[in-house]
Design a protein around this motif. Structure first.
Motif, PDB file in Angstrom:
ATOM      1  N   ILE A 188      -2.176  -3.602  11.171  1.00  0.00           N
ATOM      2  CA  ILE A 188      -2.830  -3.716   9.859  1.00  0.00           C
ATOM      3  C   ILE A 188      -2.944  -2.322   9.259  1.00  0.00           C
ATOM      4  O   ILE A 188      -3.613  -1.445   9.817  1.00  0.00           O
ATOM      5  CB  ILE A 188      -4.225  -4.355   9.994  1.00  0.00           C
ATOM      6  N   MET A 189      -2.287  -2.112   8.126  1.00  0.00           N
ATOM      7  CA  MET A 189      -2.275  -0.803   7.471  1.00  0.00           C
ATOM      8  C   MET A 189      -2.827  -0.928   6.055  1.00  0.00           C
ATOM      9  O   MET A 189      -2.850  -2.026   5.488  1.00  0.00           O
ATOM     10  CB  MET A 189      -0.849  -0.251   7.433  1.00  0.00           C
ATOM     11  N   PRO A 190      -3.252   0.174   5.453  1.00  0.00           N
ATOM     12  CA  PRO A 190      -3.739   0.109   4.076  1.00  0.00           C
ATOM     13  C   PRO A 190      -2.592  -0.156   3.104  1.00  0.00           C
ATOM     14  O   PRO A 190      -1.420   0.083   3.419  1.00  0.00           O
ATOM     15  CB  PRO A 190      -4.340   1.502   3.851  1.00  0.00           C
ATOM     16  N   TYR A 191      -2.949  -0.662   1.936  1.00  0.00           N
ATOM     17  CA  TYR A 191      -1.943  -0.856   0.895  1.00  0.00           C
ATOM     18  C   TYR A 191      -1.436   0.497   0.415  1.00  0.00           C
ATOM     19  O   TYR A 191      -2.211   1.431   0.214  1.00  0.00           O
ATOM     20  CB  TYR A 191      -2.539  -1.642  -0.284  1.00  0.00           C
ATOM     21  N   ARG A 192      -0.142   0.592   0.236  1.00  0.00           N
ATOM     22  CA  ARG A 192       0.464   1.860  -0.160  1.00  0.00           C
ATOM     23  C   ARG A 192       0.195   2.138  -1.634  1.00  0.00           C
ATOM     24  O   ARG A 192       0.195   1.231  -2.480  1.00  0.00           O
ATOM     25  CB  ARG A 192       1.968   1.843   0.097  1.00  0.00           C
ATOM     26  N   LYS A 193       0.004   3.421  -1.928  1.00  0.00           N
ATOM     27  CA  LYS A 193      -0.190   3.811  -3.323  1.00  0.00           C
ATOM     28  C   LYS A 193       1.099   3.590  -4.094  1.00  0.00           C
ATOM     29  O   LYS A 193       2.191   3.861  -3.587  1.00  0.00           O
ATOM     30  CB  LYS A 193      -0.600   5.277  -3.409  1.00  0.00           C
ATOM     31  N   PRO A 194       1.004   3.108  -5.307  1.00  0.00           N
ATOM     32  CA  PRO A 194       2.232   2.864  -6.089  1.00  0.00           C
ATOM     33  C   PRO A 194       2.927   4.169  -6.449  1.00  0.00           C
ATOM     34  O   PRO A 194       2.293   5.219  -6.567  1.00  0.00           O
ATOM     35  CB  PRO A 194       1.708   2.145  -7.331  1.00  0.00           C
ATOM     36  N   ARG A 195       4.222   4.095  -6.601  1.00  0.00           N
ATOM     37  CA  ARG A 195       4.989   5.257  -7.014  1.00  0.00           C
ATOM     38  C   ARG A 195       4.739   5.560  -8.488  1.00  0.00           C
ATOM     39  O   ARG A 195       4.179   4.754  -9.228  1.00  0.00           O
ATOM     40  CB  ARG A 195       6.475   5.022  -6.769  1.00  0.00           C
ATOM     41  N   GLY A 197       5.012   5.702 -12.210  1.00  0.00           N
ATOM     42  CA  GLY A 197       5.580   4.752 -13.153  1.00  0.00           C
ATOM     43  C   GLY A 197       5.271   3.311 -12.825  1.00  0.00           C
ATOM     44  O   GLY A 197       5.477   2.431 -13.671  1.00  0.00           O
ATOM     45  N   GLU A 198       4.789   3.037 -11.605  1.00  0.00           N
ATOM     46  CA  GLU A 198       4.423   1.678 -11.238  1.00  0.00           C
ATOM     47  C   GLU A 198       2.963   1.411 -11.572  1.00  0.00           C
ATOM     48  O   GLU A 198       2.160   2.348 -11.671  1.00  0.00           O
ATOM     49  CB  GLU A 198       4.643   1.463  -9.738  1.00  0.00           C
ATOM     50  N   PRO A 199       2.595   0.150 -11.767  1.00  0.00           N
ATOM     51  CA  PRO A 199       1.191  -0.164 -12.089  1.00  0.00           C
ATOM     52  C   PRO A 199       0.280   0.199 -10.924  1.00  0.00           C
ATOM     53  O   PRO A 199       0.684   0.137  -9.763  1.00  0.00           O
ATOM     54  CB  PRO A 199       1.209  -1.676 -12.345  1.00  0.00           C
ATOM     55  N   PRO A 200      -0.952   0.591 -11.220  1.00  0.00           N
ATOM     56  CA  PRO A 200      -1.887   0.962 -10.153  1.00  0.00           C
ATOM     57  C   PRO A 200      -2.272  -0.243  -9.303  1.00  0.00           C
ATOM     58  O   PRO A 200      -2.085  -1.394  -9.712  1.00  0.00           O
ATOM     59  CB  PRO A 200      -3.093   1.522 -10.909  1.00  0.00           C
ATOM     60  N   LEU A 201      -2.823   0.041  -8.128  1.00  0.00           N
ATOM     61  CA  LEU A 201      -3.283  -1.038  -7.264  1.00  0.00           C
ATOM     62  C   LEU A 201      -4.430  -1.781  -7.933  1.00  0.00           C
ATOM     63  O   LEU A 201      -5.294  -1.166  -8.570  1.00  0.00           O
ATOM     64  CB  LEU A 201      -3.767  -0.480  -5.922  1.00  0.00           C
ATOM     65  N   PRO A 202      -4.471  -3.099  -7.799  1.00  0.00           N
ATOM     66  CA  PRO A 202      -5.634  -3.835  -8.321  1.00  0.00           C
ATOM     67  C   PRO A 202      -6.894  -3.413  -7.576  1.00  0.00           C
ATOM     68  O   PRO A 202      -6.846  -2.902  -6.458  1.00  0.00           O
ATOM     69  CB  PRO A 202      -5.272  -5.297  -8.058  1.00  0.00           C
ATOM     70  N   GLN A 203      -8.031  -3.659  -8.198  1.00  0.00           N
ATOM     71  CA  GLN A 203      -9.293  -3.190  -7.636  1.00  0.00           C
ATOM     72  C   GLN A 203      -9.561  -3.761  -6.251  1.00  0.00           C
ATOM     73  O   GLN A 203     -10.073  -3.061  -5.365  1.00  0.00           O
ATOM     74  CB  GLN A 203     -10.446  -3.556  -8.575  1.00  0.00           C
ATOM     75  N   TRP A 204      -9.183  -5.008  -6.015  1.00  0.00           N
ATOM     76  CA  TRP A 204      -9.477  -5.619  -4.714  1.00  0.00           C
ATOM     77  C   TRP A 204      -8.701  -4.928  -3.590  1.00  0.00           C
ATOM     78  O   TRP A 204      -9.199  -4.796  -2.478  1.00  0.00           O
ATOM     79  CB  TRP A 204      -9.207  -7.117  -4.733  1.00  0.00           C
ATOM     80  N   LYS A 205      -7.484  -4.452  -3.905  1.00  0.00           N
ATOM     81  CA  LYS A 205      -6.715  -3.716  -2.894  1.00  0.00           C
ATOM     82  C   LYS A 205      -7.333  -2.330  -2.653  1.00  0.00           C
ATOM     83  O   LYS A 205      -7.377  -1.845  -1.518  1.00  0.00           O
ATOM     84  CB  LYS A 205      -5.263  -3.576  -3.313  1.00  0.00           C
ATOM     85  N   GLN A 206      -7.814  -1.702  -3.712  1.00  0.00           N
ATOM     86  CA  GLN A 206      -8.481  -0.412  -3.549  1.00  0.00           C
ATOM     87  C   GLN A 206      -9.746  -0.564  -2.708  1.00  0.00           C
ATOM     88  O   GLN A 206     -10.050   0.300  -1.863  1.00  0.00           O
ATOM     89  CB  GLN A 206      -8.816   0.173  -4.920  1.00  0.00           C
TER      90      GLN A 206
END
Length: 259
Positions: A188-195, A197-206
């Protein structure tokens, strides 16, 4: 030579081992139960079992050379070396031999241990010849449950997780780790930060990443505690001795938390 440090003088134990007198007594009992006490014919040890365990624990805690530590116990350098070689295998955290319960959550991470043995180390990001030591702890109790085989320090955590054998010792449990364990889908790993130009992570993932970091920090606290035994800051042991030192310190750390 006159022995300066003795197990029957409790004031020495916390100073030179990091254990209380009660915790040290439990450690001696564990070593005795594993066959550390001398039996049968042959030349007898000059020190009692408790004093020999104290010598090894002091060696791990202070990282003094054998030439420095031997006079403290009234023995020769070669005798001190034989004591460490004989007791080190009896003073380790036993590897996990069965699968964990499905509701168990473990946290795994690697740390760099500088070593003098070039056969099992490599120049790593700390610019020293080090080994990559994989350690797993229980997220609930914070006790160390597994110590993997040391690997060259330039080995990334993704590969070291399987090559060290720690993955097998974590079998059956949910395993948390940082983003460096890509390629191990069961971790189980954290969600990767978007590159860019990509949309930011939704709040629930943060929010989940925040919880993940807070829990995973417990393994960093484990490393800080283990490295108060200074042999893990500059290990002079060779070959299997590096693992014996790390697994022995893991056992002593656990004793400080439960006894």
């Amino acid at each position: 030579m006159e022995q300066t440090i003795r197990s029957d003088q409790p004031q020495w134990i916390p100073v030179f081992t990091g254990l209380s007198a009660r915790q040290f007594g439990k450690l001696v009992a564990i070593v005795a139960g594993r066959g550390g006490q001398q039996t049968g014919a042959g030349r007898r040890w000059g020190l009692s079992l408790a004093d020999r365990v104290l010598l090894v624990a002091t060696y791990y805690r202070t990282n003094l050379t054998l030439r420095q530590i031997a006079p403290l116990f009234g023995v020769s350098k070669s005798a001190a070396g034989r004591i460490v070689d004989h007791l080190a295998p009896h003073l380790v955290l036993e590897p996990q031999s069965r699968r964990h319960r499905p509701d168990t959550v473990l946290i795994v991470d690697g740390t760099l241990v500088p070593t003098h043995d070039r056969n099992m180390s490599a120049r790593s990001k700390n610019y020293r010849y080090s080994t990559n030591l994989q350690v797993a702890i229980d997220a609930n109790t914070r006790l160390t449950v597994a110590v993997g085989d040391p690997l060259p320090g330039n080995r990334n955590d993704c590969r070291a997780y399987t090559d060290s054998g720690v993955d097998q010792q974590c079998a059956g449990a949910a395993v948390m780790a940082d983003g460096g364990y890509q390629g191990n889908p069961e971790v189980i790993m954290p969600y990767r930060k978007p590159r860019e130009g990509e949309p930011p992570l939704p709040q629930w993932k943060q929010d989940l990443n925040t919880v993940h970091r807070r829990i995973r920090a417990r393994v960093e606290h484990c490393f800080a505690h283990m490295k108060s035994w200074k042999i893990l800051r500059d290990c002079r042991r060779k070959q299997r001795g590096v693992w014996y030192a790390a697994a022995g310190i893991a056992l002593m750390r656990n004793l400080t938390m439960v006894v």
